[in-house]
Scaffold this motif. Sequence first.
Motif, PDB file in Angstrom:
ATOM      1  N   UNK A 213      26.696  87.116 -18.146  1.00  0.00           N
ATOM      2  CA  UNK A 213      27.400  86.266 -17.179  1.00  0.00           C
ATOM      3  C   UNK A 213      28.100  87.103 -16.114  1.00  0.00           C
ATOM      4  N   UNK A 214      28.680  88.224 -16.537  1.00  0.00           N
ATOM      5  CA  UNK A 214      29.334  89.117 -15.575  1.00  0.00           C
ATOM      6  C   UNK A 214      28.316  89.687 -14.600  1.00  0.00           C
ATOM      7  N   UNK A 215      27.166  90.096 -15.121  1.00  0.00           N
ATOM      8  CA  UNK A 215      26.103  90.621 -14.260  1.00  0.00           C
ATOM      9  C   UNK A 215      25.669  89.565 -13.259  1.00  0.00           C
ATOM     10  N   UNK A 216      25.475  88.338 -13.722  1.00  0.00           N
ATOM     11  CA  UNK A 216      25.033  87.268 -12.835  1.00  0.00           C
ATOM     12  C   UNK A 216      26.039  87.031 -11.706  1.00  0.00           C
ATOM     13  N   UNK A 217      27.300  87.025 -12.036  1.00  0.00           N
ATOM     14  CA  UNK A 217      28.333  86.797 -11.017  1.00  0.00           C
ATOM     15  C   UNK A 217      28.372  87.939 -10.007  1.00  0.00           C
ATOM     16  N   UNK A 219      26.011  90.135  -9.249  1.00  0.00           N
ATOM     17  CA  UNK A 219      24.797  90.182  -8.445  1.00  0.00           C
ATOM     18  C   UNK A 219      24.784  89.081  -7.402  1.00  0.00           C
ATOM     19  N   UNK A 220      25.233  87.895  -7.777  1.00  0.00           N
ATOM     20  CA  UNK A 220      25.285  86.790  -6.810  1.00  0.00           C
ATOM     21  C   UNK A 220      26.171  87.160  -5.636  1.00  0.00           C
ATOM     22  N   UNK A 221      27.288  87.821  -5.919  1.00  0.00           N
ATOM     23  CA  UNK A 221      28.199  88.207  -4.851  1.00  0.00           C
ATOM     24  C   UNK A 221      27.596  89.316  -3.976  1.00  0.00           C
ATOM     25  N   UNK A 222      26.934  90.282  -4.598  1.00  0.00           N
ATOM     26  CA  UNK A 222      26.299  91.364  -3.853  1.00  0.00           C
ATOM     27  C   UNK A 222      25.237  90.834  -2.891  1.00  0.00           C
ATOM     28  N   UNK A 223      24.393  89.933  -3.393  1.00  0.00           N
ATOM     29  CA  UNK A 223      23.321  89.406  -2.551  1.00  0.00           C
ATOM     30  C   UNK A 223      23.865  88.452  -1.497  1.00  0.00           C
ATOM     31  N   UNK A 224      24.861  87.660  -1.839  1.00  0.00           N
ATOM     32  CA  UNK A 224      25.432  86.728  -0.864  1.00  0.00           C
ATOM     33  C   UNK A 224      26.061  87.471   0.308  1.00  0.00           C
ATOM     34  N   UNK A 225      26.653  88.632   0.039  1.00  0.00           N
ATOM     35  CA  UNK A 225      27.275  89.425   1.094  1.00  0.00           C
ATOM     36  C   UNK A 225      26.265  90.315   1.822  1.00  0.00           C
ATOM     37  N   UNK A 226      25.009  90.297   1.384  1.00  0.00           N
ATOM     38  CA  UNK A 226      23.985  91.108   2.031  1.00  0.00           C
ATOM     39  C   UNK A 226      24.200  92.594   1.864  1.00  0.00           C
ATOM     40  N   UNK A 227      24.818  93.002   0.762  1.00  0.00           N
ATOM     41  CA  UNK A 227      25.133  94.420   0.571  1.00  0.00           C
ATOM     42  C   UNK A 227      24.034  95.186  -0.153  1.00  0.00           C
TER      43      UNK A 227
END
Length: 346
Positions: A213-217, A219-227
């Motif tokens: 669950x931590x990984x999913x959260x 990764x979602x933030x990394x991809x959403x920010x385009x980083x």
Amino acid sequence: MTQDSTHALDHVDQALVHALQIAPRAGWARIGAALGMDAVTVARRWNRLTDTGAAWISCHPAPAMATSGQGCLAFVEVDCANGRLLSVARELAEERHVSAVAHVSGDRDLLLTVMAPDQVALTRWVTHRLGSMDGIVTTRTHLASTVYAEGSRWRLRALDGDQISRLTAEEVVGPDAPAFPLTALDHRLVAALSVDGRATYRALADACEVSADTVRRRMSRLFAAGMVQTRCEVARPLSQWPVSVYLWGQVAPGDLRAVSAQVTGMREVRLCAGVISRHNLKLVAWVRSLDDAQRFEVRLTERVPGLTVADRAVALWPMKLNGHLLDERGYRVGAVPLDVSGLPHV
């Protein structure tokens, strides 16, 4: 093990690679639905491609990371002592912050793409590490300013419009959240994803010693920010565009952004970046042959009259691409995790 480089991808494999270039982490059911195949078949096809080194999926820091002040990108030219090129290149390819190594024609032996947390760390590495490495004669460092396009945009173009629309419908186009300071866990995730861009949340959790669950959260933030950017690569002989060309150009500073927009509209272009050096634009293109390399340059200058090509080179052996190690034909034979959180102490 690699397959014969004279073998081309069949139409199904081409479609599969194109689908994964659009949606690298999409589930097999979604990929299969777009291709009109069942999930088991497309998964089996993909496993065969990866097992032979014909295709792979990686992940790398995106330009948004540098623009947020958390890294810098440089292109480093290396000249080697006679007989030492191979040993120097192999040693540099094992460095986690060196994302690409290519043996090239022309006025330099090796071209490196180097990621660093900041210019101080980059300078320290170039002066101390490269400066003391046995077999290196001299180096030249060129800082990247703006990356206008990179390899994740390149496509095989094997799918029709309806298939592309089905795959792009769920993909995020551009950042939809602000950049943020990366944690040590974020850097560990990027490193693990750089080796296998399709790694499951469970596999990444085990590698990083946290919960799925931590990984999913994260990764979602990394991809959403385009980083970070995930991309599907194919061995160059199988792409029908086997020759990598490097061009350095000069553009009036005020025209750089407009010229770059024209350049990136060309199918062959894989990288277009502003550089702070004797030239201010660097391009990487994939073309069909050495003759086509010259024809591409003609088309480029006709399309973009504001660009003057000042230097050029051809990759004789792209030894490392985006963290993945390649043999002489361009097939994947391994990977070195990417790490931009720091450089080795020198």
